[in-house]
Design a protein around this motif. Structure first.
Motif, PDB file in Angstrom:
ATOM      1  N   GLU A   1       0.909  -1.156   0.000  1.00 35.58           N
ATOM      2  CA  GLU A   1       0.000   0.000   0.000  1.00 35.58           C
ATOM      3  C   GLU A   1       0.941   1.196   0.000  1.00 35.58           C
ATOM      4  OE1 GLU A   1      -2.454   2.974   0.163  1.00 35.58           O
ATOM      5  OE2 GLU A   1      -1.353   2.796   2.004  1.00 35.58           O
ATOM      6  N   VAL A   2       0.691   2.070  -0.957  1.00 34.44           N
ATOM      7  CA  VAL A   2       1.717   3.068  -1.281  1.00 34.44           C
ATOM      8  C   VAL A   2       2.067   4.008  -0.124  1.00 34.44           C
ATOM      9  CG1 VAL A   2       0.088   4.668  -2.393  1.00 34.44           C
ATOM     10  CG2 VAL A   2       2.491   4.685  -3.066  1.00 34.44           C
ATOM     11  N   THR A   3       1.075   4.385   0.683  1.00 33.31           N
ATOM     12  CA  THR A   3       1.356   5.314   1.785  1.00 33.31           C
ATOM     13  C   THR A   3       2.305   4.684   2.815  1.00 33.31           C
ATOM     14  OG1 THR A   3      -0.895   6.082   1.487  1.00 33.31           O
ATOM     15  CG2 THR A   3       0.261   6.886   3.395  1.00 33.31           C
ATOM     16  N   THR A   4       2.038   3.425   3.133  1.00 28.36           N
ATOM     17  CA  THR A   4       2.909   2.711   4.067  1.00 28.36           C
ATOM     18  C   THR A   4       4.330   2.651   3.510  1.00 28.36           C
ATOM     19  OG1 THR A   4       1.006   1.318   4.546  1.00 28.36           O
ATOM     20  CG2 THR A   4       3.123   0.552   5.369  1.00 28.36           C
ATOM     21  N   TYR A   5       4.422   2.244   2.247  1.00 28.50           N
ATOM     22  CA  TYR A   5       5.727   2.127   1.587  1.00 28.50           C
ATOM     23  C   TYR A   5       6.488   3.452   1.634  1.00 28.50           C
ATOM     24  CZ  TYR A   5       8.981   1.024  -2.285  1.00 28.50           C
ATOM     25  OH  TYR A   5      10.088   0.815  -3.088  1.00 28.50           O
ATOM     26  N   MET A   6       5.783   4.539   1.344  1.00 26.03           N
ATOM     27  CA  MET A   6       6.411   5.875   1.362  1.00 26.03           C
ATOM     28  C   MET A   6       6.973   6.185   2.745  1.00 26.03           C
ATOM     29  SD  MET A   6       6.092   7.556  -1.496  1.00 26.03           S
ATOM     30  CE  MET A   6       6.282   6.163  -2.535  1.00 26.03           C
ATOM     31  N   LYS A   7       6.163   5.960   3.768  1.00 24.67           N
ATOM     32  CA  LYS A   7       6.598   6.295   5.124  1.00 24.67           C
ATOM     33  C   LYS A   7       7.801   5.455   5.535  1.00 24.67           C
ATOM     34  CE  LYS A   7       2.020   7.581   6.780  1.00 24.67           C
ATOM     35  NZ  LYS A   7       0.925   7.137   7.655  1.00 24.67           N
ATOM     36  N   TRP A   8       7.836   4.235   5.051  1.00 28.11           N
ATOM     37  CA  TRP A   8       8.945   3.359   5.428  1.00 28.11           C
ATOM     38  C   TRP A   8      10.279   3.805   4.829  1.00 28.11           C
ATOM     39  CZ3 TRP A   8       6.787  -2.395   5.450  1.00 28.11           C
ATOM     40  CH2 TRP A   8       5.865  -2.495   6.501  1.00 28.11           C
ATOM     41  N   PHE A   9      10.238   4.644   3.813  1.00 26.10           N
ATOM     42  CA  PHE A   9      11.509   5.179   3.306  1.00 26.10           C
ATOM     43  C   PHE A   9      12.237   5.923   4.419  1.00 26.10           C
ATOM     44  CE2 PHE A   9      12.583   4.624  -1.110  1.00 26.10           C
ATOM     45  CZ  PHE A   9      11.437   4.072  -1.650  1.00 26.10           C
ATOM     46  N   ILE A  10      11.472   6.410   5.396  1.00 27.19           N
ATOM     47  CA  ILE A  10      12.097   7.105   6.516  1.00 27.19           C
ATOM     48  C   ILE A  10      12.168   6.212   7.751  1.00 27.19           C
ATOM     49  CG2 ILE A  10      11.920   9.108   8.028  1.00 27.19           C
ATOM     50  CD1 ILE A  10      10.329  10.423   5.659  1.00 27.19           C
ATOM     51  N   LYS A  11      11.063   5.492   8.013  1.00 28.27           N
ATOM     52  CA  LYS A  11      10.982   4.765   9.275  1.00 28.27           C
ATOM     53  C   LYS A  11      11.527   3.338   9.220  1.00 28.27           C
ATOM     54  CE  LYS A  11       7.012   6.395  11.797  1.00 28.27           C
ATOM     55  NZ  LYS A  11       5.542   6.285  11.917  1.00 28.27           N
ATOM     56  N   GLN A  12      11.481   2.714   8.047  1.00 24.19           N
ATOM     57  CA  GLN A  12      11.851   1.294   7.944  1.00 24.19           C
ATOM     58  C   GLN A  12      12.656   1.063   6.672  1.00 24.19           C
ATOM     59  OE1 GLN A  12      10.995  -1.285   9.986  1.00 24.19           O
ATOM     60  NE2 GLN A  12       9.048  -0.840  10.995  1.00 24.19           N
ATOM     61  N   LYS A  13      13.787   1.720   6.576  1.00 30.74           N
ATOM     62  CA  LYS A  13      14.571   1.655   5.339  1.00 30.74           C
ATOM     63  C   LYS A  13      14.919   0.227   4.928  1.00 30.74           C
ATOM     64  CE  LYS A  13      16.555   5.751   3.920  1.00 30.74           C
ATOM     65  NZ  LYS A  13      17.395   6.860   4.029  1.00 30.74           N
ATOM     66  N   GLN A  14      15.302  -0.579   5.910  1.00 30.27           N
ATOM     67  CA  GLN A  14      15.697  -1.954   5.592  1.00 30.27           C
ATOM     68  C   GLN A  14      14.547  -2.729   4.953  1.00 30.27           C
ATOM     69  OE1 GLN A  14      18.668  -3.167   5.325  1.00 30.27           O
ATOM     70  NE2 GLN A  14      19.206  -1.079   5.948  1.00 30.27           N
ATOM     71  N   ALA A  15      13.339  -2.476   5.455  1.00 31.22           N
ATOM     72  CA  ALA A  15      12.168  -3.165   4.900  1.00 31.22           C
ATOM     73  C   ALA A  15      11.915  -2.705   3.467  1.00 31.22           C
ATOM     74  CB  ALA A  15      10.941  -2.903   5.765  1.00 31.22           C
ATOM     75  N   VAL A  16      12.109  -1.409   3.206  1.00 26.41           N
ATOM     76  CA  VAL A  16      11.931  -0.897   1.846  1.00 26.41           C
ATOM     77  C   VAL A  16      12.903  -1.600   0.907  1.00 26.41           C
ATOM     78  CG1 VAL A  16      12.281   1.127   0.375  1.00 26.41           C
ATOM     79  CG2 VAL A  16      10.982   1.342   2.478  1.00 26.41           C
ATOM     80  N   VAL A  17      14.153  -1.728   1.338  1.00 32.79           N
ATOM     81  CA  VAL A  17      15.166  -2.402   0.516  1.00 32.79           C
ATOM     82  C   VAL A  17      14.738  -3.853   0.265  1.00 32.79           C
ATOM     83  CG1 VAL A  17      17.559  -3.215   0.464  1.00 32.79           C
ATOM     84  CG2 VAL A  17      17.034  -0.914   1.310  1.00 32.79           C
TER      85      VAL A  17
END
Ligand SMILES: [Zn+2]
Lengths: 220, 340
Positions: free
Chosen positions: B159-175
């Protein structure tokens, strides 16, 4: 001495609120909003000189491309966390002019709502009253809501060339029914020429200019 | 230069080698209502039936004159195979994603991509379609096959909003999620090449600076694109929507063959930044011109793109389903006149 200290603390809290919104720190903004209530700071002050001030900085940085959507989404979370705490304590002041009412949504056939949410948030913090219909909204629903809520503005975004075709019926319906609402549009495939062609009252290409546009239309 | 086949022309252009004239193709979706009516292959059926999908794709080559056959018409094939639900859309509306299987406040473990991944969802439909197209058109016309890219995949799994926020809060998960998307793309794209596709179009709208900070693009997305480009066994064009000026210098380093840009990105600027390291595809405006403009406007904009040095003349993004045929044809006419 005592008075001076209180004023300093109040200033610090407002500044802290603004900062928490800019940094997107939801924990901090929650804590400071509660603190503000405890200290009997006027919630209106806390919103306008704390949260809103912070959000204005966020808009500025976004326009300058120094802040991007991920950061803004966190700022929004921080802002809404504080607003949720402060708003129930607002004193109802009947002498103040009622804010303009805006019905907002994403055009039918379109499920992309990040852009709409950014616009909604900026309008919210600018003090407008927002009715959010959501995404993939049929033209009739806009018209019905604009009528029912006696809306001043209907704001519609479209991210696809297919969904932008579903805006014109809204404008037509509002005119046919003689509703007072003005219609503003925005979104990737839409240009100002297209907006004019379908008879929209205004076009904005991002969230910050959307607020500017609405203020202009409301005579502010 | 002696006459070359359309396939050779496109491949050469994507490599930056000499061509008799710039190719005119669409890297992005080509299904329009006008074509559906002419060839009697309509959405949504043409998203599901290889024969209909092939028929509609070939129509864009035969009726418009685009020098390639391009499939499919949506950005949902891999996402569906990875577990998202898809709404079929209708004749003039593309299929879209309606569920996000990994949407959660905290990162969930990802299901490994199974050995039979290529038999999931509509992947077999696309592979079959490519084979049918090849049988029908022969060897000289190139086939372009596209799919959603890793950033778009990760954003829809979550879900795009979650993904966006994780660029800051959960970088490892985004990767992790983005690499997962990349692995799916690599396996799928190589299967497309094997089935007969000549060019793979990697469409990654969510990677746009409209959504992601260019700094994050450089730090997180670029290394993933670079890894992909080493593993993909054919020509690759990456397409990102919106104004992507801020990430052009990073796209130059991806190792892909070309970048497809919209009209919001200045073509001259892209050429200047890319030097001879990567090619530019584009950039006739799809909404304002091809869909809402006139043949004359389309013609003029095509000439401008050629003047600015586009390596491949193409629509800036997917064709709007209601684009008039005459507008699409004007691109081909402009290219032909330009090289007369
Ligand atoms: Zn695009």
């Amino acid at each position: 001495m005592w008075v001076v200290e209180v004023i300093t603390n109040e200033e610090e809290i407002l500044k802290g609120l603004a900062e928490a919104v800019i940094k997107g720190n939801e924990e901090k903004s929650t804590e400071l909003a509660q603190e503000a209530l405890k200290m009997r700071i006027d919630p209106y002050d806390a919103i306008m000189n704390g949260c809103s001030k912070g959000m204005n900085v966020v808009s500025d940085l976004y326009e300058k491309k120094e802040m991007f959507v991920p950061e803004i989404l966190l700022s929004a979370d921080a802002m809404y966390a504080a607003l949720d705490i402060l708003r129930p304590h607002l004193k109802v002041d009947t002498t103040v002019k009622k804010p303009a009412k805006i019905v907002i949504g994403v055009a039918q056939g379109d499920i992309h709502d990040i852009g709409k949410n950014l616009v909604k948030m900026m309008l919210d913090v600018a003090g407008f009253e927002i009715v959010d219909l959501g995404r993939d909204i049929a033209p009739e629903a806009y018209i019905e809501k604009a009528n029912e809520a006696n809306a001043d503005i209907v704001a519609i975004s479209a991210l696809m060339t297919t969904s932008m075709m579903n805006i014109e019926p809204v404008i037509k319906g509002i005119k046919d029914k003689n509703l007072k609402a003005k219609v503003v549009v925005g979104g990737a495939p839409i240009s100002s020429e297209f907006a004019e062609e379908i008879g929209a009252d205004g076009y904005a290409d991002d969230a910050v200019s959307a607020v500017r546009l609405v203020k202009k239309l409301m005579g502010g | 230069m002696c006459k070359i086949t359309m396939k050779k022309r496109l491949i050469n252009a994507l490599l930056g080698e000499e061509v008799d004239k710039m190719p005119v193709v669409s890297i992005t979706q080509t299904g329009t209502e006008a074509l559906m009516d002419i060839c009697d292959a309509k959405w949504p059926e043409a998203h599901y039936d290889p024969k209909l999908m092939a028929k509609l794709a070939i129509a864009a080559h035969k009726e418009i004159g685009y020098e390639a056959v391009r499939v499919p018409y949506c950005l949902t094939i891999l996402l569906e195979a990875l577990g998202c639900q898809v709404s079929k859309g209708h004749k003039t509306r593309q299929p879209s994603i309606t569920s996000h299987p990994y949407n959660s406040r905290e990162p969930l473990p990802l299901k490994p991509i199974s050995n039979d991944f290529l038999s999931k969802g509509r992947i077999p439909v696309i592979l079959k379609t490519i084979k049918l197209i090849r049988e029908e058109i022969g060897e000289d016309i190139p086939i372009i096959a596209g799919s959603e890219g890793p950033v778009t995949i990760a954003s829809d799994l979550l879900e795009v909003t979650t993904y966006m926020k994780w660029f800051i809060k959960q970088k490892q998960a985004v990767v992790k999620y983005t690499n997962y998307g990349a692995n799916a793309v690599i396996e799928y794209a190589n299967a497309l090449f094997e089935a007969g596709a000549d060019v793979f179009a990697l469409l990654d709208p969510v990677a746009s600076p409209d959504l992601i900070n260019p700094r994050d693009f450089n730090e997180i997305v670029l290394p993933i694109y670079q890894r992909m480009s080493k593993k993909l066994k054919g020509k690759v064009v990456v397409h990102i929507c919106g104004d992507i000026t801020g990430i052009l210098s990073y796209l130059k380093e991806t190792g892909f063959d070309a970048v497809s840009i919209e009209e919001k990105t200045d073509l001259e600027k892209a050429k200047e930044i890319f030097e001879s390291k990567i090619r530019v595809v584009g950039n006739v405006a799809t909404a304002t011109t091809l869909f809402n403009g006139t043949p004359k406007q389309t013609y003029d904009e095509s000439i401008i793109a050629l003047n600015k040095g586009t390596d491949v003349l193409a629509p800036g993004c997917g064709l709007a389903p209601l684009s008039p045929l005459e507008n699409c044809k004007a691109m081909v006419e402009a290219r032909d006149d330009y090289f007369k």
